[in-house]
Motif scaffolding. Structure first.
Motif, mmCIF file in Angstrom:
data_model
loop_
_atom_site.group_PDB
_atom_site.id
_atom_site.type_symbol
_atom_site.label_atom_id
_atom_site.label_comp_id
_atom_site.label_asym_id
_atom_site.label_seq_id
_atom_site.Cartn_x
_atom_site.Cartn_y
_atom_site.Cartn_z
ATOM 1 N N PRO A 175 26.495 43.510 34.256
ATOM 2 C CA PRO A 175 27.899 43.326 34.627
ATOM 3 C C PRO A 175 28.215 43.922 36.001
ATOM 4 O O PRO A 175 27.796 45.030 36.324
ATOM 5 C CB PRO A 175 28.648 44.077 33.516
ATOM 6 C CG PRO A 175 27.694 44.127 32.374
ATOM 7 C CD PRO A 175 26.332 44.224 32.986
ATOM 8 N N MET A 176 28.945 43.160 36.804
ATOM 9 C CA MET A 176 29.347 43.588 38.139
ATOM 10 C C MET A 176 30.802 44.023 38.117
ATOM 11 O O MET A 176 31.612 43.464 37.369
ATOM 12 C CB MET A 176 29.162 42.435 39.133
ATOM 13 C CG MET A 176 29.595 42.749 40.560
ATOM 14 S SD MET A 176 29.514 41.281 41.617
ATOM 15 C CE MET A 176 27.754 40.996 41.671
ATOM 16 N N CYS A 177 31.127 45.022 38.909
ATOM 17 C CA CYS A 177 32.523 45.416 39.044
ATOM 18 C C CYS A 177 33.318 44.216 39.534
ATOM 19 O O CYS A 177 33.011 43.636 40.583
ATOM 20 C CB CYS A 177 32.659 46.579 40.023
ATOM 21 S SG CYS A 177 34.376 47.060 40.313
ATOM 22 N N SER A 178 34.317 43.808 38.812
ATOM 23 C CA SER A 178 35.025 42.565 39.106
ATOM 24 C C SER A 178 35.930 42.668 40.318
ATOM 25 O O SER A 178 36.363 41.650 40.849
ATOM 26 C CB SER A 178 35.851 42.134 37.884
ATOM 27 O OG SER A 178 36.804 43.128 37.555
ATOM 28 N N ARG A 179 36.222 43.901 40.782
ATOM 29 C CA ARG A 179 37.117 44.045 41.931
ATOM 30 C C ARG A 179 36.356 44.159 43.255
ATOM 31 O O ARG A 179 36.597 43.392 44.173
ATOM 32 C CB ARG A 179 38.020 45.264 41.734
ATOM 33 C CG ARG A 179 39.004 45.082 40.590
ATOM 34 C CD ARG A 179 40.291 45.857 40.811
ATOM 35 N NE ARG A 179 40.080 47.295 40.787
ATOM 36 C CZ ARG A 179 41.090 48.180 40.886
ATOM 37 N NH1 ARG A 179 42.339 47.761 40.994
ATOM 38 N NH2 ARG A 179 40.843 49.470 40.860
ATOM 39 N N CYS A 180 35.413 45.095 43.350
ATOM 40 C CA CYS A 180 34.739 45.302 44.635
ATOM 41 C C CYS A 180 33.511 44.422 44.799
ATOM 42 O O CYS A 180 33.058 44.173 45.921
ATOM 43 C CB CYS A 180 34.361 46.766 44.818
ATOM 44 S SG CYS A 180 32.980 47.321 43.787
ATOM 45 N N LYS A 181 32.921 43.952 43.691
ATOM 46 C CA LYS A 181 31.740 43.083 43.715
ATOM 47 C C LYS A 181 30.535 43.746 44.389
ATOM 48 O O LYS A 181 29.622 43.062 44.851
ATOM 49 C CB LYS A 181 32.054 41.769 44.458
ATOM 50 C CG LYS A 181 33.264 41.008 43.954
ATOM 51 C CD LYS A 181 33.015 40.358 42.624
ATOM 52 C CE LYS A 181 34.026 39.284 42.288
ATOM 53 N NZ LYS A 181 35.429 39.667 42.384
ATOM 54 N N LEU A 182 30.509 45.065 44.423
ATOM 55 C CA LEU A 182 29.460 45.779 45.137
ATOM 56 C C LEU A 182 28.522 46.564 44.233
ATOM 57 O O LEU A 182 27.443 46.978 44.670
ATOM 58 C CB LEU A 182 30.069 46.741 46.170
ATOM 59 C CG LEU A 182 30.861 46.090 47.306
ATOM 60 C CD1 LEU A 182 31.556 47.159 48.132
ATOM 61 C CD2 LEU A 182 29.950 45.251 48.184
#
Length: 319
Positions: free
Chosen positions: A283-290
């Motif tokens: 899962p990727m952080c949905s806000r920063c995408k980093l």
């Protein structure tokens, strides 16, 4: 824990702090390194000391990859010492030994670039890809993946540098070539910053000379979103929409390696909290995408430290 988030959690309240203030010799994010070159100076980002010890000091590289890169760094370093006065603006300094254009951007091995050198003005770059055995010269275009991948990485790096350095010194060129396990010697013409290579020797790796006027746009929308988030964390003004269109490429233009099967392998990812390795489905952080996490438990545990960094990215997304 992710190093940028950790630093921000401790020092985030200090005036003028940004999470890119901490230079990591082992950093693989090309956007971050380009920003740090101009923020702190090229020598602060010099990665040559990584190769002054043995391969055990570089656990992120296989022993074969370590020595291939060390050989390139040594060759360019020797050329610099013998031909360029110390402190001259055209002195070559290695800043990356393996890179993706932005954090979590590379999905397959073909998306990784290898060694990058810059001059002291950060307007000229040398890019060297390190591959395995030489490929055959039978005339089949699919047997020349090394050439295609090297040109692709040169275009991507020029696209990235054009976007990140949209203000400041105008870029001149990115020059790229590659080495193999049985073709390790770099041509002098490749390292000479004052001459444009007029061609490659028969049977030798090609030299690609990419300028700010003739590069092939190669960045994808998802990559540009990550790059914008990193620019925002560095308090940099985002490039104008017209420049975004100038560097925007397509998935269809990416190389599809046929002979170099390693180029198709998917890249493992690392949890930004516990640092365990996982696949692209993490899962990727949905806000920063980093950043990516093993699961919701790791993401929740990391949130306190990650929140200040993530909020900057969220503001970019809303803008």
């Amino acid at each position: 824990m992710d190093s940028a988030a950790f630093a921000h959690s401790i020092f985030g309240g200090l005036p003028g702090f940004n999470p890119l203030m901490f230079v990591n010799t082992s950093g693989l994010c090309a956007t971050t390194k380009l920003l740090q070159c101009r923020n702190f100076g090229v020598f602060q980002v010099d990665i040559s000391r990584k190769f002054q010890r043995g391969p055990e000091a570089a656990p992120d590289l296989t022993e074969e990859d370590f020595y291939a890169r060390k050989d390139v760094v040594d060759q360019v370093g020797k050329y610099t010492d013998e031909n360029i006065p110390e402190g001259h603006p055209l002195e070559w300094v290695p800043i990356l030994y393996q890179f993706e254009v932005a954090r979590s951007a590379a999905k397959r091995d073909r998306d990784w670039g290898h060694i990058v050198f810059t001059d002291l003005t950060t307007t000229r770059f040398l890019l060297v890809m390190c591959f395995g055995p030489s490929q055959c010269d039978c005339g089949n275009p699919y047997h020349h993946d090394y050439e295609e991948l090297t040109k692709y990485q040169a275009d991507r790096f020029m696209s990235l540098a054009t976007y990140v350095y949209h203000k400041g010194n105008k870029l001149n060129w990115v020059r790229a070539t590659y080495t193999t396990t049985d073709s390790k010697v770099l041509p002098v013409s490749f390292m000479d910053p004052n001459n444009v290579p007029t061609g490659s020797e028969p049977g030798k790796p090609s030299i690609f000379h990419i300028t700010a006027d003739d590069f092939v746009p190669s960045l994808l929308p998802a990559e540009l979103e990550k790059i914008d988030n990193l620019l925002a964390q560095s308090s940099r003004e985002l490039p104008p929409p017209a420049l975004r269109q100038k560097v925007l490429g397509t998935k269809e233009a990416r190389p599809k390696p046929e002979a170099w099967m390693g180029g198709k392998e998917k890249v493992l990812r690392q949890c930004a909290y516990c640092e365990k390795l996982g696949d692209q489905k993490m899962p990727m952080c949905s806000r920063c995408k980093l950043v990516r996490y093993c699961d919701a438990t790791c993401q929740k545990a990391a949130w306190k430290a990650h929140k200040p960094v993530c909020k900057v990215a969220a503001n970019v997304t809303k803008a």
